[in-house]
Design an enzyme around this catalytic site. Structure first.
Site, PDB file in Angstrom:
ATOM      1  N   ASP A 161       0.754  -1.133   0.128  1.00  0.00           N
ATOM      2  CA  ASP A 161      -0.036   0.095   0.064  1.00  0.00           C
ATOM      3  C   ASP A 161       0.940   1.270   0.043  1.00  0.00           C
ATOM      4  OD1 ASP A 161      -3.106   0.914   0.705  1.00  0.00           O
ATOM      5  OD2 ASP A 161      -1.837   2.196   1.554  1.00  0.00           O
ATOM      6  N   ILE A 162       0.747   2.141  -1.126  1.00  0.00           N
ATOM      7  CA  ILE A 162       1.340   3.323  -0.902  1.00  0.00           C
ATOM      8  C   ILE A 162       1.017   4.229   0.223  1.00  0.00           C
ATOM      9  CG2 ILE A 162       1.922   5.515  -2.339  1.00  0.00           C
ATOM     10  CD1 ILE A 162       1.192   3.833  -4.906  1.00  0.00           C
ATOM     11  N   GLU A 182      -4.775   2.167  -4.158  1.00  0.00           N
ATOM     12  CA  GLU A 182      -3.276   2.406  -4.397  1.00  0.00           C
ATOM     13  C   GLU A 182      -2.632   1.211  -3.563  1.00  0.00           C
ATOM     14  OE1 GLU A 182      -4.729   4.326  -0.185  1.00  0.00           O
ATOM     15  OE2 GLU A 182      -5.349   4.083  -2.311  1.00  0.00           O
TER      16      GLU A 182
END
Length: 399
Positions: free
Chosen positions: A260-261, A303
């Protein structure tokens, strides 16, 4: 004379040589018939094999293996579009037997006179035949481009070029390398293909074009066009198949990575959605370039990304996840002249068929997701393995 004719008829009708027949023409004809029956059986097997998979990489390998075995060539490759919006046909990794470091430099632009000719005319050609036909009708200003593309093919020691056409559309270009000489060409030059050979190759190319077109349709419908990673539903389908195979085999481990960004929302809020898209595409490219062809990456949602590592244990999976995390942390993200810092958090879960036979694909991904949350809670920009303490944790921090 009548007896010999009757023996020849019997020999051919039953498809096997009569031991009492001493007519060389009879035996030769029977040999030809038996070979053609064998070739038809081989083509049937090839057709069944090509219809048995829609997984693109496996399909291309099946096409190449069939060509080298069926037509006695030392090497073969297929020039294909890398993506639906690619403007060139690339060899990439779609080859076997060629003595080259990488196929990435072998590209033919879609506007090339060579591509235009092959799509319009079909057929089977040696490089020399292609050169002669192209130079005969091309205006002077286009001949240099065509010559460069033919020289590119010749640098692979190409003996034959075969366009793969489906419904009037060029799906790819199949190339054969050096032909194995088994002394059946009547003393003709190296790389000789008889008219019968070419007929068989055209049939094979038709089968391959249909199979590649079908696989490409599946590939496009299961691929996120922004990141060029698989969709979530396709990821789960393949993960389920791999886990079932692992359970039956009882040995091969599988790992799932979830990324996950960190603070992704700020890129959209501070720099606009185009910047967010750039970050997503770049992160996806880094993930894709750091896994094997046998693995699979997907855009899980927003994301978030997932990766399936086939035949991989937890320790090795942690190393892969850490390598990807570090590559992203060190990458120079530059958007519209601005440098933006991007980091990523990760969770890793292992499936051991000897221990986890009752675990479903969703449970495995959920375990990786819980490990990801733990990375977030502990400061982000880190990798966490899903052991029992992580799986039992319920705390889920803000992303």
């Amino acid at each position: 004379m009548g007896t010999n004719n009757r023996l020849m008829f019997n020999d051919i009708s039953f498809g096997k040589p009569n031991p009492d027949c001493d007519n060389l023409a009879c035996k030769g004809y029977v040999d030809v018939c038996e070979k053609r029956i064998y070739d038809l059986q081989q083509l049937l097997e090839v057709a069944q094999m090509l219809c048995s998979t829609l997984e693109f990489k496996r399909l291309i390998q099946s096409v190449l293996d069939s060509c080298t075995a069926q037509f006695l060539v030392l090497s073969a490759g297929v020039f294909l579009r890398d993506t639906i919006d690619s403007d060139s046909f690339n060899l990439g990794g779609n080859y076997t037997g060629f003595d080259i470091e990488s196929g990435d430099k072998f590209k033919i632009h879609e506007d090339s006179p060579l591509i235009e000719f092959l799509e319009k005319n079909g057929g089977v050609y040696s490089p020399a035949e292609l050169r002669g036909k192209l130079m005969a009708f091309l205006p002077e200003r286009e001949r240099a481009d065509a010559e460069n593309d033919i020289c590119l093919l010749e640098s692979l020691s190409t003996s034959l070029v075969v366009p793969l056409i489906q419904s009037g559309h060029l799906e790819g270009v199949l190339v054969f390398g050096e032909k194995i000489d088994i002394g059946t060409d009547g003393g003709k030059s190296s790389g000789y293909y008889s008219e019968y050979d070419k007929e068989q190759i055209l049939v094979m190319s038709s089968l391959a074009a249909i199979a590649i077109n079908n696989a490409a349709l599946v590939e496009r419908s299961s691929t996120d066009m922004m990141t060029h990673l698989k969709f979530k539903f396709y990821f789960f389908n393949i993960l389920s198949d791999k886990m079932n195979l692992a359970v039956r085999g009882g040995e091969s481990k599988i790992c799932v990575l979830m990324f996950d960004i960190d603070f992704f929302k700020k890129f959209n809020d501070n720099y606009g959605h185009a910047c967010g898209d750039y970050v997503l595409q770049t992160v996806a490219s880094i993930i894709r370039s750091n896994i094997r062809d046998t693995d699979m990456a997907s855009r899980y949602g927003g994301e978030e990304f997932t990766v399936m590592l086939d035949r991989t244990g937890g320790e090795e999976a942690m190393n892969v996840a850490e390598r990807i995390r570090k590559k992203i942390e060190e990458y120079d993200f530059c958007y519209d002249g601005m440098n933006v810092r991007v980091t990523i958090s990760a969770g890793v879960a292992e499936f051991n068929p000897a221990r986890d036979g009752g675990i479903s694909p969703k449970m495995l991904v959920d375990s990786a997701d819980k490990a990801l949350y733990m990375s977030k809670r502990n400061g982000r920009n880190r990798v966490t393995f899903a052991d029992s303490s992580v799986i039992d944790a319920d705390s889920q921090p803000e992303r």
